[in-house]
Design an enzyme around this catalytic site. Structure first.
Site, mmCIF file in Angstrom:
data_model
loop_
_atom_site.group_PDB
_atom_site.id
_atom_site.type_symbol
_atom_site.label_atom_id
_atom_site.label_comp_id
_atom_site.label_asym_id
_atom_site.label_seq_id
_atom_site.Cartn_x
_atom_site.Cartn_y
_atom_site.Cartn_z
ATOM 1 N N GLU A 11 0.820 -1.218 0.000
ATOM 2 C CA GLU A 11 0.000 0.000 0.000
ATOM 3 C C GLU A 11 0.855 1.270 0.000
ATOM 4 O O GLU A 11 1.966 1.280 0.514
ATOM 5 C CB GLU A 11 -0.817 0.061 1.298
ATOM 6 C CG GLU A 11 -1.850 -0.997 1.431
ATOM 7 C CD GLU A 11 -2.563 -0.901 2.789
ATOM 8 O OE1 GLU A 11 -3.423 -1.737 3.023
ATOM 9 O OE2 GLU A 11 -2.226 0.005 3.591
ATOM 10 N N CYS A 25 3.075 8.529 1.667
ATOM 11 C CA CYS A 25 3.579 7.584 2.664
ATOM 12 C C CYS A 25 3.862 6.272 1.935
ATOM 13 O O CYS A 25 2.948 5.656 1.376
ATOM 14 C CB CYS A 25 2.516 7.407 3.750
ATOM 15 S SG CYS A 25 2.960 6.150 4.955
ATOM 16 N N CYS A 73 5.991 -7.208 7.838
ATOM 17 C CA CYS A 73 7.030 -6.650 8.710
ATOM 18 C C CYS A 73 7.346 -7.658 9.809
ATOM 19 O O CYS A 73 6.450 -8.340 10.309
ATOM 20 C CB CYS A 73 6.555 -5.338 9.332
ATOM 21 S SG CYS A 73 7.805 -4.558 10.363
ATOM 22 N N CYS A 95 5.145 -5.060 16.297
ATOM 23 C CA CYS A 95 4.477 -4.147 17.230
ATOM 24 C C CYS A 95 3.032 -4.633 17.402
ATOM 25 O O CYS A 95 2.336 -4.879 16.416
ATOM 26 C CB CYS A 95 4.472 -2.718 16.684
ATOM 27 S SG CYS A 95 6.111 -2.134 16.229
ATOM 28 N N CYS A 104 -0.017 -2.994 15.585
ATOM 29 C CA CYS A 104 0.108 -2.757 14.148
ATOM 30 C C CYS A 104 -0.486 -3.896 13.328
ATOM 31 O O CYS A 104 -0.233 -5.070 13.580
ATOM 32 C CB CYS A 104 1.575 -2.554 13.791
ATOM 33 S SG CYS A 104 1.856 -2.480 12.034
ATOM 34 N N GLY A 153 6.283 -1.984 6.819
ATOM 35 C CA GLY A 153 7.677 -2.401 6.919
ATOM 36 C C GLY A 153 8.555 -1.491 7.754
ATOM 37 O O GLY A 153 8.195 -0.353 8.063
ATOM 38 N N LEU A 157 8.408 5.643 19.329
ATOM 39 C CA LEU A 157 8.770 5.433 20.728
ATOM 40 C C LEU A 157 7.631 4.724 21.469
ATOM 41 O O LEU A 157 7.814 3.664 22.045
ATOM 42 C CB LEU A 157 9.107 6.776 21.381
ATOM 43 C CG LEU A 157 9.756 6.686 22.733
ATOM 44 C CD1 LEU A 157 11.143 6.079 22.633
ATOM 45 C CD2 LEU A 157 9.832 8.055 23.390
ATOM 46 N N ASN A 158 6.486 5.340 21.437
ATOM 47 C CA ASN A 158 5.222 4.718 21.900
ATOM 48 C C ASN A 158 5.132 4.359 23.381
ATOM 49 O O ASN A 158 4.150 3.729 23.796
ATOM 50 C CB ASN A 158 4.897 3.462 21.078
ATOM 51 C CG ASN A 158 4.811 3.780 19.607
ATOM 52 O OD1 ASN A 158 4.313 4.829 19.242
ATOM 53 N ND2 ASN A 158 5.318 2.901 18.761
ATOM 54 N N CYS A 166 -2.511 0.879 8.621
ATOM 55 C CA CYS A 166 -1.570 0.461 7.595
ATOM 56 C C CYS A 166 -1.698 -1.045 7.344
ATOM 57 O O CYS A 166 -1.655 -1.840 8.268
ATOM 58 C CB CYS A 166 -0.189 0.820 8.114
ATOM 59 S SG CYS A 166 1.086 0.533 6.960
HETATM 60 S S1 SF4 Z 1 4.535 -0.316 13.333
HETATM 61 FE FE1 SF4 Z 1 6.041 -0.365 11.660
HETATM 62 S S2 SF4 Z 1 7.795 -1.456 12.560
HETATM 63 FE FE2 SF4 Z 1 6.039 -1.910 13.918
HETATM 64 S S3 SF4 Z 1 5.217 -3.842 13.075
HETATM 65 FE FE3 SF4 Z 1 4.101 -2.144 12.084
HETATM 66 S S4 SF4 Z 1 5.194 -1.796 10.141
HETATM 67 FE FE4 SF4 Z 1 6.560 -2.986 11.480
#
Ligand code: SF4
Length: 356
Positions: free
Chosen positions: A91, A104, A111, A115, A118, A160, A218-219, A338
């Site tokens: 995407e 973007c 990936c 995370c 995500c 990614g 950072l989160n 995403c």
């Molecule tokens: S937030 Fe970014 S680095 Fe973390 S799993 Fe998703 S795509 Fe990968």
């Protein structure tokens, strides 16, 4: 078969000479590919027919095929889904801002970072994108939206971890910033990393990596919370990450962006904001904090905090004189997380086309 968008300018020139052609052919090719965004060799009318035929038979110009897109009625952002040659999909998001257009881009199929908030990482890493697959997201999106809407800003924040695909991302950035190619300003390109310390150091020490902006996800304000939502933190501890970021050579005006996805009851409490401020400490001139309220996706274990909670967090950071901004996700009415449009396509569900 080689793809011309895999070459940076010196490589393109070398390849042109290898074919026995004069050096200026590299300039011509570059103009057609990067300035005029040609979609086929037939458009390159100032190249001889022989050269065009040779190019058609021996090289590729495109790396992606548009499968579908969704356009947000709320803010005009467009999410595009591309098919790669091996049938995988990625995407790209086109984002109209107040006075410019941002793209973007994705750098990997899937990936490996994992995370927990995500959507992209659900199926792990499938493969790295090639340089041409990264560059073609820019060129084909520009063709799609029209050359009059010049995309001036690029953020490597799609699917990614860009620094896990170091060489291909580096070359894509070289192509983007080379005046003979896409000619974008270095200041308008941002690489966003999950915080792989040795790769960040490598990028800053690499004289061939054009100096662009850095964003780090950072989160969390401490190791305990970060480890919970970003498993990469087990090997890239938050104290070591901050130590590295605090010691990077800073070009004037290039603040590091700390991305902070606010997740309800996980990292959004007022005491988390105070801790974050203390973590940044005296280095506040070095950073900008981007607060991004979590964007729930089907099956996600987390929730978005309410607006009041977000505002309190934001205010606390300002009380410490930390430049913090809230970024509500663009395109909330489309598959905003995403990787979500990709998943939808894979699941073969019907996609609602919203024509502009
Ligand atoms: S937030 Fe970014 S680095 Fe973390 S799993 Fe998703 S795509 Fe990968």
């Amino acid at each position: 078969m080689i793809n011309l968008k895999d070459f940076n300018y010196p490589e393109l020139e070398r390849w042109v000479r290898k074919q026995g052609w004069k050096k200026f052919r590299a300039k011509q090719l570059s103009k057609w590919i990067y300035t005029k965004k040609a979609g086929s060799y037939d458009e390159m009318t100032d190249l001889s027919k022989d050269i065009r035929n040779y190019l058609k038979e021996n090289t590729k110009l495109n790396a992606l095929e548009l499968i579908t897109y969704e356009k947000s009625k709320e803010d005009g952002s467009i999410k595009l889904l591309w098919r790669l040659e091996d049938s995988h999909t990625v995407e790209t998001v086109f984002i109209p801002e107040r006075d410019h257009y941002t793209l973007c881009v994705s750098t990997q199929v899937g990936c490996a970072v994992g995370c927990t908030f995500c959507f992209t990482t659900k199926d792990g890493l499938i493969r790295n994108l090639t340089t041409s697959e990264i560059i073609d997201q820019y060129i084909q999106t520009q063709r799609f939206v029209g050359l009059d809407k010049r995309i001036s800003n690029v953020v490597f924040m799609g699917m990614g971890e860009p620094l896990a695909n170091y060489d291909n991302v580096k070359k894509a950035v070289q192509i983007m910033t080379d005046e003979k190619m896409l000619g974008l300003s270095n200041r308008k390109i941002t690489i966003s990393s999950s915080g792989i310390i040795h790769q960040i150091k490598k990028m800053y020490e690499d004289p061939t990596f054009p100096q662009v902006r850095l964003a780090v996800s950072l989160n969390a304000p401490d190791q305990k919370i970060r480890e919970k939502i970003m498993p990469i933190s087990q090997t890239n501890r938050i104290e070591d990450l901050m130590k590295t970021l605090n010691s990077l050579p800073m070009k004037t005006g290039y603040r590091i962006m700390l991305e902070y996805v606010l997740i309800k009851d996980i990292n959004d409490r007022p005491e988390d904001a105070h801790k974050l401020a203390r973590l940044i400490g005296k280095n506040k001139k070095r950073y900008k904090v981007n607060l991004i309220p979590f964007n729930p996706f089907p099956g996600s274990p987390y929730q978005r905090p309410d607006e009041e909670r977000v505002n309190i967090f934001h205010k606390i950071l300002w009380q410490y004189n930390i430049g913090a901004f809230v970024r509500w996700s663009k395109g909330k009415d489309i598959s905003a997380a995403c990787g979500q449009l990709r998943k939808k396509e894979i699941a073969n569900k019907s996609i609602q086309f919203i024509k502009s």
